[in-house]
Design a protein around this motif. Structure first.
Motif, PDB file in Angstrom:
ATOM      1  N   ASN A  11       0.704  -1.315   0.073  1.00 43.04           N
ATOM      2  CA  ASN A  11      -0.043  -0.211   0.564  1.00 43.04           C
ATOM      3  C   ASN A  11       0.788   1.135   0.124  1.00 43.04           C
ATOM      4  O   ASN A  11       0.665   2.604  -0.656  1.00 43.04           O
ATOM      5  CB  ASN A  11      -1.220   0.092   1.283  1.00 43.04           C
ATOM      6  N   HIS A  12       2.269   1.027   0.341  1.00 40.87           N
ATOM      7  CA  HIS A  12       2.784   2.462   0.903  1.00 40.87           C
ATOM      8  C   HIS A  12       3.622   2.581  -0.880  1.00 40.87           C
ATOM      9  O   HIS A  12       3.510   3.835  -0.793  1.00 40.87           O
ATOM     10  CB  HIS A  12       4.016   1.923   1.687  1.00 40.87           C
ATOM     11  N   ILE A  13       3.493   1.885  -1.075  1.00 39.16           N
ATOM     12  CA  ILE A  13       4.618   1.658  -2.572  1.00 39.16           C
ATOM     13  C   ILE A  13       3.528   2.319  -3.913  1.00 39.16           C
ATOM     14  O   ILE A  13       3.866   2.488  -4.458  1.00 39.16           O
ATOM     15  CB  ILE A  13       4.953   0.208  -2.837  1.00 39.16           C
ATOM     16  N   ALA A  14       2.766   1.870  -3.275  1.00 34.91           N
ATOM     17  CA  ALA A  14       1.238   2.129  -4.304  1.00 34.91           C
ATOM     18  C   ALA A  14       1.187   3.757  -4.308  1.00 34.91           C
ATOM     19  O   ALA A  14       1.134   3.967  -5.412  1.00 34.91           O
ATOM     20  CB  ALA A  14       0.181   0.966  -4.155  1.00 34.91           C
ATOM     21  N   SER A  15       0.463   3.682  -2.837  1.00 33.57           N
ATOM     22  CA  SER A  15       0.429   5.289  -2.555  1.00 33.57           C
ATOM     23  C   SER A  15       2.282   6.759  -2.861  1.00 33.57           C
ATOM     24  O   SER A  15       1.739   7.576  -3.552  1.00 33.57           O
ATOM     25  CB  SER A  15       0.417   6.211  -1.174  1.00 33.57           C
ATOM     26  N   ALA A  16       3.242   6.035  -2.782  1.00 34.36           N
ATOM     27  CA  ALA A  16       4.039   6.742  -3.678  1.00 34.36           C
ATOM     28  C   ALA A  16       4.155   7.020  -5.369  1.00 34.36           C
ATOM     29  O   ALA A  16       4.488   7.767  -5.373  1.00 34.36           O
ATOM     30  CB  ALA A  16       5.552   5.900  -2.514  1.00 34.36           C
ATOM     31  N   ALA A  17       4.011   5.993  -5.467  1.00 37.08           N
ATOM     32  CA  ALA A  17       3.925   5.686  -6.452  1.00 37.08           C
ATOM     33  C   ALA A  17       2.763   6.461  -7.455  1.00 37.08           C
ATOM     34  O   ALA A  17       3.601   7.486  -8.564  1.00 37.08           O
ATOM     35  CB  ALA A  17       3.777   4.181  -7.039  1.00 37.08           C
ATOM     36  N   SER A  18       1.840   6.277  -6.832  1.00 36.81           N
ATOM     37  CA  SER A  18       0.507   7.089  -7.449  1.00 36.81           C
ATOM     38  C   SER A  18       1.284   8.772  -6.942  1.00 36.81           C
ATOM     39  O   SER A  18       0.643   9.658  -8.113  1.00 36.81           O
ATOM     40  CB  SER A  18      -0.806   7.287  -6.527  1.00 36.81           C
ATOM     41  N   LYS A  19       1.380   9.272  -6.165  1.00 38.94           N
ATOM     42  CA  LYS A  19       2.169  10.608  -5.906  1.00 38.94           C
ATOM     43  C   LYS A  19       3.226  10.940  -7.171  1.00 38.94           C
ATOM     44  O   LYS A  19       4.024  12.352  -7.260  1.00 38.94           O
ATOM     45  CB  LYS A  19       2.866  10.875  -4.496  1.00 38.94           C
ATOM     46  N   ALA A  20       4.184  10.382  -7.373  1.00 36.59           N
ATOM     47  CA  ALA A  20       5.557  10.037  -7.846  1.00 36.59           C
ATOM     48  C   ALA A  20       4.376  10.168 -10.177  1.00 36.59           C
ATOM     49  O   ALA A  20       5.027  10.214 -11.067  1.00 36.59           O
ATOM     50  CB  ALA A  20       6.562   9.385  -8.132  1.00 36.59           C
ATOM     51  N   GLY A  21       3.343  10.013  -9.737  1.00 36.22           N
ATOM     52  CA  GLY A  21       2.872   9.039 -11.092  1.00 36.22           C
ATOM     53  C   GLY A  21       3.221   8.151 -11.534  1.00 36.22           C
ATOM     54  O   GLY A  21       2.702   7.986 -13.236  1.00 36.22           O
TER      55      GLY A  21
END
Length: 226
Positions: A11-21
């Motif tokens: 979930n943290h990976i998905a959130s960080a990826a989303s923030k970086a587009g």
């Protein structure tokens, strides 16, 4: 516990990826299973994890023999030349190639076993004396030399960032490694890919994802303290 931890890290990976587009699927989570028993790896495997990281050749080989063969084993620790022969046909990816002499030994053993070996060049981005890896200004020369070996395939770069209190303190090292991979890509060197950026561990993997990591190496965050 492992299932909950894996879900949280993903979930943290998905959130960080989303923030970086970026898409979460662009990031491979490597569960660092060094010193952990086979039973814990089986638990992570049952949750769908297929990429596991080991520091020591002997431990990787022992686990390789008893665990499912569709596991992708990543050797993330320092590799001594006298241990190369044991691991060239077992590791899915060797993250820690940091010298021409080591690459030559991998080439020699790969030829003997008639296998092709995927590797990353380890870069000491922060210039820490306690860490292995080539300095950033030595990377291109090493890449060009290793690229001449037909049965070794450079897939990208790896770094072990300093231990820091604030993950954002490592952003500069992650961003610089990414830029290094971009610069090498532009040279169009035969037999060289820069598709893999292995950076980020339990303390800073979210920052690494924001800065372009395609592999993060998480041990404590999945398996608990050693």
């Amino acid at each position: 516990m492992i299932k909950e931890n894996l879900d949280m890290v993903q979930n943290h990976i998905a959130s960080a990826a989303s923030k970086a587009g970026r898409k979460a699927e662009e990031v491979t989570l490597i569960a660092v299973s060094k010193t952990k028993p086979v039973s814990m790896i089986e638990e992570a495997y049952a949750c769908g994890c297929r990429d596991f990281g080991e520091n020591k050749v002997q431990e990787l080989c022992e686990k390789y023999e008893v665990l499912p063969k569709d596991i992708r084993w990543h050797l993330i620790g320092h590799l001594q030349r006298n241990k190369v022969k044991y691991v060239v046909d077992k590791a899915y990816l060797i993250h820690s190639v940091d010298s021409l002499r080591l690459a030559e030994e991998i080439r020699k053993e790969a030829e003997k076993k008639q296998v092709h070996v995927n590797i990353l060049i380890e870069v000491n981005m922060a210039g820490e004396e306690s860490k292995f890896g080539v300095s950033p200004d030595e990377v291109e020369n090493l890449v060009r030399e290793v690229a001449k070996f037909p049965n070794i395939h450079i897939q990208g770069l790896m770094t072990i960032a300093p231990v820091v209190e604030k993950p954002e303190d490592n952003a500069v090292h992650f961003a610089n490694l990414r830029q290094l991979s971009v610069d090498i890509t532009k040279k169009n060197i035969d037999n060289v890919n820069m598709n893999v950026l292995s950076m980020g561990m339990t303390g800073d993997y979210e920052q690494a994802v924001k800065d372009g990591a395609t592999c993060v190496r998480v041990g404590t965050g999945i398996f608990g303290e050693r």
